[in-house]
Design an enzyme around this catalytic site. Structure first.
Site, PDB file in Angstrom:
ATOM      1  N   GLU A 121      39.348  44.060  43.952  1.00  0.00           N
ATOM      2  CA  GLU A 121      39.550  45.411  43.456  1.00  0.00           C
ATOM      3  C   GLU A 121      40.190  45.331  42.075  1.00  0.00           C
ATOM      4  O   GLU A 121      40.681  44.272  41.662  1.00  0.00           O
ATOM      5  CB  GLU A 121      40.478  46.201  44.385  1.00  0.00           C
ATOM      6  CG  GLU A 121      39.954  46.396  45.795  1.00  0.00           C
ATOM      7  CD  GLU A 121      40.977  47.088  46.689  1.00  0.00           C
ATOM      8  OE1 GLU A 121      40.547  47.752  47.649  1.00  0.00           O
ATOM      9  OE2 GLU A 121      42.188  46.956  46.428  1.00  0.00           O
ATOM     10  N   HIS A 169      44.900  51.982  47.148  1.00  0.00           N
ATOM     11  CA  HIS A 169      45.911  50.963  47.376  1.00  0.00           C
ATOM     12  C   HIS A 169      46.944  50.945  46.258  1.00  0.00           C
ATOM     13  O   HIS A 169      46.647  51.269  45.108  1.00  0.00           O
ATOM     14  CB  HIS A 169      45.266  49.576  47.457  1.00  0.00           C
ATOM     15  CG  HIS A 169      44.407  49.394  48.663  1.00  0.00           C
ATOM     16  ND1 HIS A 169      43.543  48.340  48.784  1.00  0.00           N
ATOM     17  CD2 HIS A 169      44.271  50.117  49.798  1.00  0.00           C
ATOM     18  CE1 HIS A 169      42.901  48.418  49.932  1.00  0.00           C
ATOM     19  NE2 HIS A 169      43.329  49.492  50.566  1.00  0.00           N
TER      20      HIS A 169
END
Length: 292
Positions: free
Chosen positions: A209, A248
């Site tokens: 990510e 996140h």
């Protein structure tokens, strides 16, 4: 074989008597993993899910021979739970708790440096060696034993890629959710080193990510060794706006740093095949040349 956990892993659960702890412990035992007890201060001597409860991790280790722990307690108490497991000599600690304060995780990281414990998480779906051991909250319906190692920062994408691999006949050796927080335990490099030495892992999938330096460090490691196995990577967040966190705590691209494009470039330069979407991962696995 597998990495970190296998059929001989004996698991205790810190927070087993809570609603989430009860649910996921029961799921793991139904799957066939060996869970041997739970920790709940003040309830030592009782039983829950027909397993013994202990007041502390050290008591649980002494009473059960546990060598792994699942930490599934509220965020304000998660750091103390992880540190207690580390100090009790637990070999593998898996923390699925989200939103653990970063200053608390700094204390956990300090404790890890003085131990032999491997921490997976926090904010992790856990670790799964299909048919042998499940520690965490991931679904298992699509998991199949095999030779593909997966290390991921994203729980949902892990489930999707695992399902597609299994459908294509590519089972998994071990799937590790390294966690989506900025400060956490094992990283991509730790997983790559273990997969490299695992004779049954024939290829590795990394799910990355934006944010952090995990992917860049993985690329540097792969360039420094003769890895000997194909590596495929999916890095998500290519269209994420700068300065905005995407879910996140660790998925934050700031002023072009740690962007998806940057990560993809350094991974490709290290010989990693890049999948543009989750749908491309299976096809990519079969086309990657083994590094010389």
């Amino acid at each position: 074989m597998s990495i970190f956990v296998n059929a001989d892993t004996r698991v205790i659960v810190q927070g087993m008597t809570g609603r989430a702890g009860t649910f996921y412990t029961d799921q793991a035992m139904r799957y066939g993993a060996t869970y041997v007890g739970g920790v709940r201060p003040g309830k030592g001597g009782r039983r829950h899910l027909d397993l013994p409860l202990f007041n502390s991790v050290s008591e649980a280790v002494e009473g059960t021979g546990a060598n792994a722990s699942l930490v599934i307690v509220p965020a304000p108490f998660a750091a103390n739970a992880m540190i207690e497991a580390i100090e009790a000599g637990i070999g593998v600690v898996v923390c699925v708790t989200e939103r653990v304060p970063q200053h608390d995780m700094a204390r956990v990281k300090a404790a890890l440096r003085q131990s032999d414990t491997m921490l997976i998480g926090p904010n992790s779906q856990g670790i799964l060696t299909p048919g042998q051991c499940k520690i965490g909250v991931m679904p298992t319906v699509d998991a199949k034993p095999g030779n593909i190692g997966i290390a991921s920062r994203s729980a949902s994408l892990t489930s999707e890629i695992l399902a597609q691999c299994s459908k294509a006949g590519l089972g998994q050796s071990t799937t590790v959710g390294i966690g989506g927080d900025t400060l956490h335990g094992v990283d991509f490099v730790d997983c790559l080193k273990r997969f490299k030495d695992d004779p049954e892992t024939e290829a590795v999938v990394l799910v990355g990510e934006i944010g952090g330096r995990e992917e860049e460090e993985a690329a540097a490691y792969l360039k420094s060794v003769n890895f000997g196995k194909p590596v495929v990577a999916l890095v998500v967040g290519r269209h994420a706006p700068e300065g905005r966190r995407m879910g996140h705590a660790g998925t934050l691209s700031t002023f072009g740093l740690a962007s998806a494009a940057e990560k993809i470039d350094v991974l490709r330069d290290a010989g990693v095949a890049i999948a543009n979407t989750a749908d491309d991962v299976v096809a990519a696995i079969g086309t990657v040349p083994v590094p010389a």
